[in-house]
Design an enzyme around this catalytic site. Structure first.
Site: not given
Ligand code: DGL
Length: 272
Positions: A84, A194
């Site tokens: 992440c 992302c």
């Protein structure tokens, strides 16, 4: 000397690699890792209950990252891939200082984008948490000052992907809204900052056309994971090990299961 909260004996190559993300985004990283390291068992934690991380405070992102790490350590992870960008850019320093095991993080690949751009304009689509982080700011400052970075927060995209709405009109609408201004500003590289966004890649390609290169860090993370395991003698070379993949989620597992269709994995709904 650092005061570690946790110590893992390094001579443990058959233990699993741990992964965590705010949800299902990091599965794109897990797929890259198992392709490069097919002999490794893995476990993956999707903290979907707390997604999106990108709109939360740095302090909260750190607390979620600590909680996720402790879950994976209790399940005997030998290394942890912070799959992440938002958690990496806001919390990896804290994790590395606190736990004595290797962490592999993911950051937006603006450096490689900076090396290939000819128009000297690169776009980045990422969460607010990533774009506002000190780590992102420091990385951006290292770029050739002639290169302009056009930043765009992908607000709403993570929620749509978590809800399994990759092919919805709302997703198309947001992508057009976010990408058209970058195209108009003549970018020739777009960084996906992302881990949720690679699921949108075919849609993004359609909007960008052939002249704008899409750059994502998934493969680089897999290579770095292999390098770290080799360096620590933790690569599993025992060909007789039964490789297993466990996925934990604290929300309805539907979208997660859909992404894992065709893979031999165990999905576990749990509270954490
Ligand atoms: N996959 C996370 C990332 O790479 C998504 C962040 C979020 O939950 O907002 O940044």
């Amino acid at each position: 000397m650092r005061d570690f909260y946790f110590y893992r004996d390094m001579s443990t190559p058959d233990l699993p690699i741990g992964f965590f993300d705010s949800g299902i985004g990091g599965i794109s990283i897990w797929k890259e890792v198992i392709q490069l390291l097919p002999n490794e068992s893995c476990m993956y934690l999707a903290d979907s209950k707390n997604a999106p991380y990108g709109m939360q405070s740095k302090e909260d992102i750190i607390q979620f990252s600590i909680k996720n790490t402790e879950f994976l350590l209790n399940q005997n992870a030998k290394v942890i891939v912070v799959a992440c960008n938002t958690a990496t850019t806001n919390a990896i320093d804290v994790l590395r200082a606190r736990y004595d095991i290797p962490f592999i993080g993911i950051e937006p690949a603006i450096k490689p984008a900076g090396l290939i751009t000819k128009t000297k304009k690169i776009g980045i689509l990422a969460t607010k948490g990533t774009l506002n982080s000190t780590l992102f700011e420091q990385t951006s400052e290292k770029l050739d000052p002639q290169i302009e970075i056009i930043e765009q927060i992908g607000e709403g995209l993570v929620e749509l992907i978590e809800n399994g709405e990759i092919h919805s009109r709302e997703t198309d609408h947001l992508l057009h809204q976010y990408l058209q201004p970058m195209i108009a500003q003549n970018i020739d590289a777009l960084v996906l900052g992302c881990t949720h966004y690679p699921y949108l890649i075919s849609k993004i390609k359609t909007i960008l056309g052939n002249d704008i290169k899409i750059i994502d860090s998934g493969e680089a993370v897999a290579r770095q994971t292999k390098k770290i395991l080799m360096r620590n003698n933790q690569l599993n070379s025992n060909k007789n090990t039964k490789v297993t993949h466990r996925f934990y989620t604290n929300k309805k597992p539907d979208a997660l299961k859909k992404l894992l269709d065709g893979y031999s994995v165990k999905v576990i709904k749990t509270d954490f």
